[in-house]
Design a protein around this motif. Structure first.
Motif, PDB file in Angstrom:
ATOM      1  N   MET A  67       0.856  -0.950   0.082  1.00 51.38           N
ATOM      2  CA  MET A  67       0.053   0.091  -0.113  1.00 51.38           C
ATOM      3  C   MET A  67       0.888   1.287  -0.109  1.00 51.38           C
ATOM      4  SD  MET A  67      -3.338   1.141   0.878  1.00 51.38           S
ATOM      5  CE  MET A  67      -3.976   2.672   1.644  1.00 51.38           C
ATOM      6  N   ILE A  68       1.986   1.261   0.935  1.00 57.37           N
ATOM      7  CA  ILE A  68       2.739   2.446   0.872  1.00 57.37           C
ATOM      8  C   ILE A  68       3.614   2.506  -0.267  1.00 57.37           C
ATOM      9  CG2 ILE A  68       4.867   3.381   2.223  1.00 57.37           C
ATOM     10  CD1 ILE A  68       3.457   2.699   4.780  1.00 57.37           C
ATOM     11  N   PHE A  69       4.165   1.405  -0.898  1.00 61.18           N
ATOM     12  CA  PHE A  69       4.781   1.437  -1.971  1.00 61.18           C
ATOM     13  C   PHE A  69       4.234   1.962  -3.240  1.00 61.18           C
ATOM     14  CE2 PHE A  69       6.379  -0.451  -6.148  1.00 61.18           C
ATOM     15  CZ  PHE A  69       7.630  -0.017  -6.031  1.00 61.18           C
ATOM     16  N   GLY A  70       2.844   1.736  -3.322  1.00 56.60           N
ATOM     17  CA  GLY A  70       1.880   2.156  -4.439  1.00 56.60           C
ATOM     18  C   GLY A  70       1.462   3.726  -4.268  1.00 56.60           C
ATOM     19  N   ARG A  71       1.518   4.229  -2.975  1.00 59.61           N
ATOM     20  CA  ARG A  71       1.180   5.724  -2.934  1.00 59.61           C
ATOM     21  C   ARG A  71       2.628   6.379  -3.148  1.00 59.61           C
ATOM     22  NH1 ARG A  71      -2.576   8.662  -1.716  1.00 59.61           N
ATOM     23  NH2 ARG A  71      -1.266   9.919  -0.376  1.00 59.61           N
ATOM     24  N   LEU A  72       3.813   5.803  -2.811  1.00 61.59           N
ATOM     25  CA  LEU A  72       4.942   6.381  -3.040  1.00 61.59           C
ATOM     26  C   LEU A  72       5.221   6.610  -4.585  1.00 61.59           C
ATOM     27  CD1 LEU A  72       7.736   7.542  -2.256  1.00 61.59           C
ATOM     28  CD2 LEU A  72       8.394   5.596  -2.139  1.00 61.59           C
ATOM     29  N   LEU A  73       4.874   5.396  -5.373  1.00 59.57           N
ATOM     30  CA  LEU A  73       4.898   5.399  -6.869  1.00 59.57           C
ATOM     31  C   LEU A  73       3.947   6.469  -7.225  1.00 59.57           C
ATOM     32  CD1 LEU A  73       6.294   4.081  -9.382  1.00 59.57           C
ATOM     33  CD2 LEU A  73       4.294   2.472  -9.178  1.00 59.57           C
ATOM     34  N   MET A  74       2.871   6.604  -6.837  1.00 58.75           N
ATOM     35  CA  MET A  74       1.612   7.658  -7.288  1.00 58.75           C
ATOM     36  C   MET A  74       2.344   9.089  -7.114  1.00 58.75           C
ATOM     37  SD  MET A  74      -2.078   8.265  -6.105  1.00 58.75           S
ATOM     38  CE  MET A  74      -1.534   9.212  -4.697  1.00 58.75           C
ATOM     39  N   ARG A  75       3.021   9.282  -6.137  1.00 52.24           N
ATOM     40  CA  ARG A  75       3.243  10.554  -5.616  1.00 52.24           C
ATOM     41  C   ARG A  75       4.571  10.825  -6.587  1.00 52.24           C
ATOM     42  NH1 ARG A  75      -0.240  12.889  -4.427  1.00 52.24           N
ATOM     43  NH2 ARG A  75       1.035  14.630  -4.295  1.00 52.24           N
ATOM     44  N   ILE A  76       5.487   9.939  -6.826  1.00 51.96           N
ATOM     45  CA  ILE A  76       6.419  10.243  -7.831  1.00 51.96           C
ATOM     46  C   ILE A  76       5.940  10.424  -9.359  1.00 51.96           C
ATOM     47  CG2 ILE A  76       8.453   9.014  -8.774  1.00 51.96           C
ATOM     48  CD1 ILE A  76       8.972   7.406  -6.251  1.00 51.96           C
ATOM     49  N   LEU A  77       4.883   9.975  -9.533  1.00 52.69           N
ATOM     50  CA  LEU A  77       4.356  10.324 -10.810  1.00 52.69           C
ATOM     51  C   LEU A  77       3.514  11.607 -10.966  1.00 52.69           C
ATOM     52  CD1 LEU A  77       3.204   6.774 -11.899  1.00 52.69           C
ATOM     53  CD2 LEU A  77       5.067   8.002 -12.683  1.00 52.69           C
TER      54      LEU A  77
ATOM     55  N   SER B 298      -3.952  15.340  -2.739  1.00 56.56           N
ATOM     56  CA  SER B 298      -3.717  14.073  -2.073  1.00 56.56           C
ATOM     57  C   SER B 298      -2.173  13.850  -1.480  1.00 56.56           C
ATOM     58  CB  SER B 298      -3.871  12.989  -2.896  1.00 56.56           C
ATOM     59  OG  SER B 298      -2.857  13.218  -4.157  1.00 56.56           O
ATOM     60  N   ALA B 299      -1.430  15.099  -1.101  1.00 53.32           N
ATOM     61  CA  ALA B 299      -0.277  15.116  -0.616  1.00 53.32           C
ATOM     62  C   ALA B 299      -0.083  14.042   0.431  1.00 53.32           C
ATOM     63  CB  ALA B 299      -0.010  16.382  -0.404  1.00 53.32           C
ATOM     64  N   GLY B 300       1.205  13.635   0.683  1.00 55.89           N
ATOM     65  CA  GLY B 300       1.958  12.960   1.672  1.00 55.89           C
ATOM     66  C   GLY B 300       1.532  11.587   1.086  1.00 55.89           C
ATOM     67  N   PHE B 301       2.584  10.628   0.956  1.00 54.33           N
ATOM     68  CA  PHE B 301       2.466   9.163   0.633  1.00 54.33           C
ATOM     69  C   PHE B 301       2.109   8.347   1.774  1.00 54.33           C
ATOM     70  CE2 PHE B 301       6.879   9.207   2.016  1.00 54.33           C
ATOM     71  CZ  PHE B 301       6.812   7.969   2.445  1.00 54.33           C
ATOM     72  N   TRP B 302       2.232   8.780   2.984  1.00 56.58           N
ATOM     73  CA  TRP B 302       2.229   7.998   3.943  1.00 56.58           C
ATOM     74  C   TRP B 302       0.753   8.160   4.818  1.00 56.58           C
ATOM     75  CZ3 TRP B 302       1.020  10.719   8.202  1.00 56.58           C
ATOM     76  CH2 TRP B 302       1.313  12.124   8.359  1.00 56.58           C
ATOM     77  N   LYS B 303       0.043   9.298   4.355  1.00 47.87           N
ATOM     78  CA  LYS B 303      -1.180   9.190   4.866  1.00 47.87           C
ATOM     79  C   LYS B 303      -2.397   9.074   3.766  1.00 47.87           C
ATOM     80  CE  LYS B 303      -3.883  13.128   7.080  1.00 47.87           C
ATOM     81  NZ  LYS B 303      -4.081  14.545   7.406  1.00 47.87           N
TER      82      LYS B 303
END
Length: 160
Positions: A1-11, A143-148
């Motif tokens: 879940m966190i990896f997916g959010r981090l990837l989304m933020r990187i894009l 949707s800022a913040g990949f951890w929240k």
């Protein structure tokens, strides 16, 4: 879940920054439309000259405006980093960040103000920064913040 959010933020963050640059350039172009028209039509007597001037000066003007928008986006990266770190999702934060960074960018590029007449009004640059901040918020800031997580997932109790 966190990896997916981090990837989304990187894009999403570079996409939002690119859209913000385009919006800022468009706001400055529309605000200085009369000056652009005067530059294009100053020496044109025929339609061919107008078209030639548009093709000759258009990319140069867009390059100068894009370079200045990039110089104004550099301080905004600090605000983007803060919003991503602390998951600040307010549209007002991003609009104020854009306007403030545009003001800082206008006063930081003093050398660019001399040869070009498009940077003599900080109010237009501030408006372009506010519009760019809002555009960034619409793409990536909401949707800022990949951890929240964006939407709270309530634990559903299974009744047996």
């Amino acid at each position: 879940m966190i990896f997916g959010r981090l990837l989304m933020r990187i894009l999403l963050v570079p996409l939002g920054a690119s859209v913000a640059i385009c919006v800022a350039v468009l706001v400055v172009i529309f605000a200085h439309w009369n000056r652009f028209a005067a530059l294009v039509s100053a020496n044109s007597g025929r339609e061919v000259d107008l078209l030639l001037a548009l093709f000759a000066f258009g990319p140069a003007i867009l390059f100068v405006l894009s370079a200045s928008a990039l110089a104004m986006l550099a301080p905004a990266m600090l605000g983007i980093l803060i919003s991503e770190t602390f998951a600040i999702r307010s549209w007002m934060f991003h609009a104020i960040n854009g306007g403030l960074c545009a003001c800082v960018g206008v006063f930081a590029i003093v050398e660019a103000q001399k040869p070009y007449d498009f940077y003599n009004e900080p109010l237009i640059a501030t408006g372009a920064g506010i519009a760019a901040g809002f555009a960034y918020w619409a793409i990536a800031g909401w949707s800022a913040g990949f951890w929240k997580p964006v939407f709270n997932q309530q634990a559903s109790s299974a009744s047996a």
